[in-house]
Design an enzyme around this catalytic site. Structure first.
Site, PDB file in Angstrom:
ATOM      1  N   ASP A  42      -2.473  -4.019  -1.302  1.00 43.88           N
ATOM      2  CA  ASP A  42      -3.383  -4.868  -2.217  1.00 43.88           C
ATOM      3  C   ASP A  42      -3.771  -6.154  -1.724  1.00 43.88           C
ATOM      4  OD1 ASP A  42      -4.568  -5.764  -4.443  1.00 43.88           O
ATOM      5  OD2 ASP A  42      -2.983  -4.971  -5.892  1.00 43.88           O
ATOM      6  N   GLY A  80       1.462  -6.790 -10.126  1.00 45.68           N
ATOM      7  CA  GLY A  80       2.148  -6.274 -11.120  1.00 45.68           C
ATOM      8  C   GLY A  80       3.105  -5.072 -10.350  1.00 45.68           C
TER       9      GLY A  80
END
Ligand code: NAI
Length: 746
Positions: free
Chosen positions: A499, A522
């Protein structure tokens, strides 16, 4: 020569046959044995005047060719008289070519009623009048061929020809209905849109061009369409200069709003691309095709949506992405979610050290599909079915990840994204996608559900969805607490797992989003939480871990301390809540982790993916007898191997125990079961790993050695020479097994 298409004993009426196209049609029919009624009013191009000369001349031409013809000088508006001429002279009518025509061109602004009326009268009413008079005769004899003459101006429109194009397209409309009405009576009706040099076109095109537009290049098509062997009906053809093509209607797949909700011009504007997209178009032929489409729309229950979310498309379509991972990905991920911070801690080394008792962290299950999606999003190519919003609107709200058992150490995967649910939290939306991840054997290994909060994408009048909190911690002290600091560079480590959002790395970028510094991903926090549960509740053995569901409540900053509280519930469930110690904020809430009662055993076909599981669950392995039989064949066929390898190997296999000699030194009796008198190199390993040793790349064989699964004695380096055997097609071993199972080889 093939037989000519003839019209012997057929009576054909051709209107406007004194000149141009009609004359050529008449000559063609006359030359082929037809009895021809040559109709022509003999007026001027604009419909004025009257003369018998034109029709008479053509009749003479036909007679000179040996044909039979009669002239008629009536206007097509008096169609009955023309048909009467045919009856009087020849007793019937078989073929009708509606061809007569004039022009009264003027721009619509300047067009008079007289211009309009005359053109409509001659072309449309005239065509109707002659056809109407012939129709009962054709019906009565249950035979007829009608060719209508329209124009490109009618089909496509043309400046200055409003009257003409309206009348010409009217003729095509008439033809289509007559084709339907005549079908049962064998009356076939087709329409041509010709282009040819005639007095009608002499001022429209340059002379050189007209020279190539011979009217006789149109007549052959009329002949074919009028012949009894031609079954075409309701056709429309462009014809001229030797070129002939067929036209048809085309309809887009369209878009259905359904009948159960109101829609507005704004809705239409939003769907305009779909309404007018001719990809995958249909070609309707009858009015039934229209009714069918509309009836389908009536029966379609639409779910609705708006410019961001099209629920119908979302329900209908799916997205399939592919990815692969290996041990390196698992180890980097484990470090990214804080595993093995203490390298001397024996408990977590298993998540990062591939040569030991290596295990994937179960929360890795969220990563392959998420990475596949992010990789596409990075290139701007991600399009979740039915979703048109940008990623800048999306917040990851909740995550559910369920592993079907211990995850393999490496896999090639397919991720099938299917829309599950959308809630309309006007003005925002909550969208849930389910993702089934299957391995190369088509077996599902993970199921994910990703719940996104999409800013400003609500307001389509859908359900708001549940609002009650679930998985709320009980009002008692937690059964376990794990407190663990994240590292200051945690996000930098975690982002190596896929990510790459700068929000987690670039302070300036983070500031633009209102954060003092980059925040933790997250799913990085998610990974920490899952690991805390594995540590506290499963004694760091992840194999019974089934699923985890969390709601992301607040961001975490790298360096902060996570405190994960766990409450054991019935049915192997643990309620979880994680907060940041320094700020006292709950960051993960309404979370639950579930366990399996027992470690799930993967099905045999997938077992080869996981060396640890191999022995337990692979019932029908290639056995040493098969392997050595194939090697013996290979060695016999490759005598040069002895000189090249020049080593005698002694294999000691365990589980079950057996001894094998592979003598590539003397070459005599190279492969046999038993103990060698003198071996240069001894190799000891489990019987079911033998297959790997002789098929896998050298690096994998070395891994067995460094992992302690293969012991090598004597000339250790000589064991590398076994890779000479990896040229054998692995299929051979399987084939040997198959032969053995079939009873050919014991
Ligand atoms: P043309 O003017 O050479 O032939 C038409 C014939 O129809 C003339 O001999 C004329 O006297 C006759 N006619 C006119 N009004 C009549 C009436 N009320 N009753 C009986 N006969 C009448 O023209 P052309 O080019 O041979 O046209 C034939 C047909 O093809 C027409 O329907 C025309 O609209 C159509 N057409 C021709 C194109 C071309 O490129 N030539 C293009 C598109 C359509």
């Amino acid at each position: 020569m093939t037989e000519q298409l003839r019209f012997d004993n057929k009576v054909v009426i051709i209107t406007g046959a004194g000149a141009g196209l009609g004359r050529q049609h008449a000559l063609m029919f006359g030359a082929r044995g037809a009895k021809v009624v040559v109709n022509d009013l003999g007026g001027d191009i604009a419909g004025g005047g009257k003369s018998s000369a034109a029709a008479d001349a053509v009749v003479e031409e036909i007679k000179a060719l040996g044909g039979d013809a009669i002239a008629n000088y009536d206007s097509v508006e008096d169609g009955a008289k023309i048909v009467q001429t045919a009856l009087d002279a020849f007793g019937t009518v078989d073929i009708l070519v509606n061809n007569a025509g004039i022009l009264r061109d003027a721009s619509f602004a300047k067009m008079t009623d007289a211009d309009w009326d005359l053109i409509v009268r001659v072309h449309l009413n005239g065509t109707k009048a002659v056809t109407h008079a012939a129709w009962p005769i054709l019906r009565e004899k249950a035979y007829g061929r009608i060719v209508m003459t329209t124009s490109a101006a009618g089909i496509y429109g043309n400046f200055g020809q409003a009257n003409y194009s309206a009348a010409k397209l009217g003729i095509y409309g008439l033809a289509n209905t007559l084709a339907e009405e005549g079908r049962a009576k064998n009356i076939l009706v087709n329409t041509i849109a010709p282009i040819a040099a005639s007095r009608l076109t002499e001022t429209a095109f340059p002379e050189e061009f007209l020279a190539n537009l011979k009217p006789e290049a149109v007549s052959p098509l009329v002949g074919w369409l009028a012949h009894e062997s031609c079954t075409e009906t309701k056709g429309l053809f462009e014809v001229g200069a030797g070129y002939i093509s067929k036209l048809r209607w085309e309809r887009t797949r369209g878009y259905s709003f359904g009948t159960d909700r109101a829609f507005t011009p704004d809705d239409i504007a939003r769907q305009w691309n779909k309404i007018s997209d001719f990809a995958d178009a249909e070609h309707p032929v009858t009015v039934n095709d229209t009714f069918t489409a509309v009836m389908q729309a009536v029966n379609t229950k639409t779910l609705g949506g708006n410019e961001f979310i099209d629920l119908d498309v979302a329900m209908r379509e799916e997205l399939v992405l592919e990815s692969a991972y290996d041990e390196r990905d698992l180890a980097i991920y484990a470090l990214g979610v804080g595993a093995a911070r203490d390298p001397m801690d024996d408990d977590e080394r298993k998540f990062v050290y591939e040569l030991g008792d290596f295990h994937a962290l179960p929360t890795w299950g969220v990563m392959p599909q998420s990475n596949a999606m992010l990789a596409l999003a990075k290139d701007g190519g991600l399009k979740l079915p039915g979703m048109s919003y940008g990623f800048d609107r999306v917040l990851h709200g909740e995550q559910y990840t369920e592993v079907r058992g211990p995850l393999p150490k490496s896999a090639k995967l397919k991720h099938i994204f299917k829309f599950k649910q959308a809630y309309d939290k006007d003005p925002h939306a909550v969208v849930v996608f389910g993702v089934s991840t299957v391995d190369e054997h088509g077996e599902e290994i993970v199921y994910n559900e990703m719940t996104s909060f999409v800013r400003g994408a609500g307001g389509w009048g859908g359900e708001r969805g549940p609002s009650a909190d679930i998985n709320v911690p009980p009002a008692r002290e937690p059964d376990a607490i794990v407190e663990e600091a994240t590292d200051a560079n945690q996000t930098l480590l975690y982002r190596l797992s896929g990510d790459w959002n700068p929000l987690h790395a670039d302070p300036a970028f983070a500031k633009a989003f209102g954060y003092d510094k980059p925040i933790l991903h997250g799913l990085c926090t998610f990974g920490h939480v899952g690991r805390h549960v594995v540590k506290a509740m499963l004694g760091n053995d992840p194999r019974k871990f089934k699923s985890i569901k969390v709601r992301f409540a607040e961001p975490v900053f790298p360096g902060e301390t996570l405190v994960t509280k766990m409450w054991k519930e019935a049915d192997n469930r643990v309620i979880v809540e994680t907060s940041v110690k320094e700020r006292g904020k709950v960051v993960i809430k309404n979370a639950v982790v579930e366990f399996y009662d027992e470690i799930p055993v993967r099905k045999p076909k997938a077992a080869s993916e996981d060396a640890n599981a191999t022995a337990a669950v692979q019932p029908d392995k290639v056995i040493p007898q098969d392997v050595f039989a194939v090697i013996a064949d290979h060695v016999a066929g490759h005598p040069e191997l002895a000189a090249k390898v020049d080593t005698a190997f002694q294999f000691k296999l365990n589980n079950p125990e057996s001894h094998w000699v592979l003598d590539l030194k003397t070459g005599a009796d190279a492969v046999r079961e038993g103990i060698a008198d003198k071996a240069d190199c001894t190799i000891e390993l489990d019987a079911d790993l033998l297959h790997t040793v002789v098929t896998a790349p050298l690096a994998d064989v070395q891994k067995l050695f460094f992992g302690g699964q293969m012991k090598v004695g004597g000339d250790v380096m000589a064991s590398n020479k076994l890779s000479e055997l990896s040229v054998i097609d692995p299929d051979q071993y399987d084939k040997a097994k198959a032969r053995r199972l079939a009873g050919n080889v014991t």
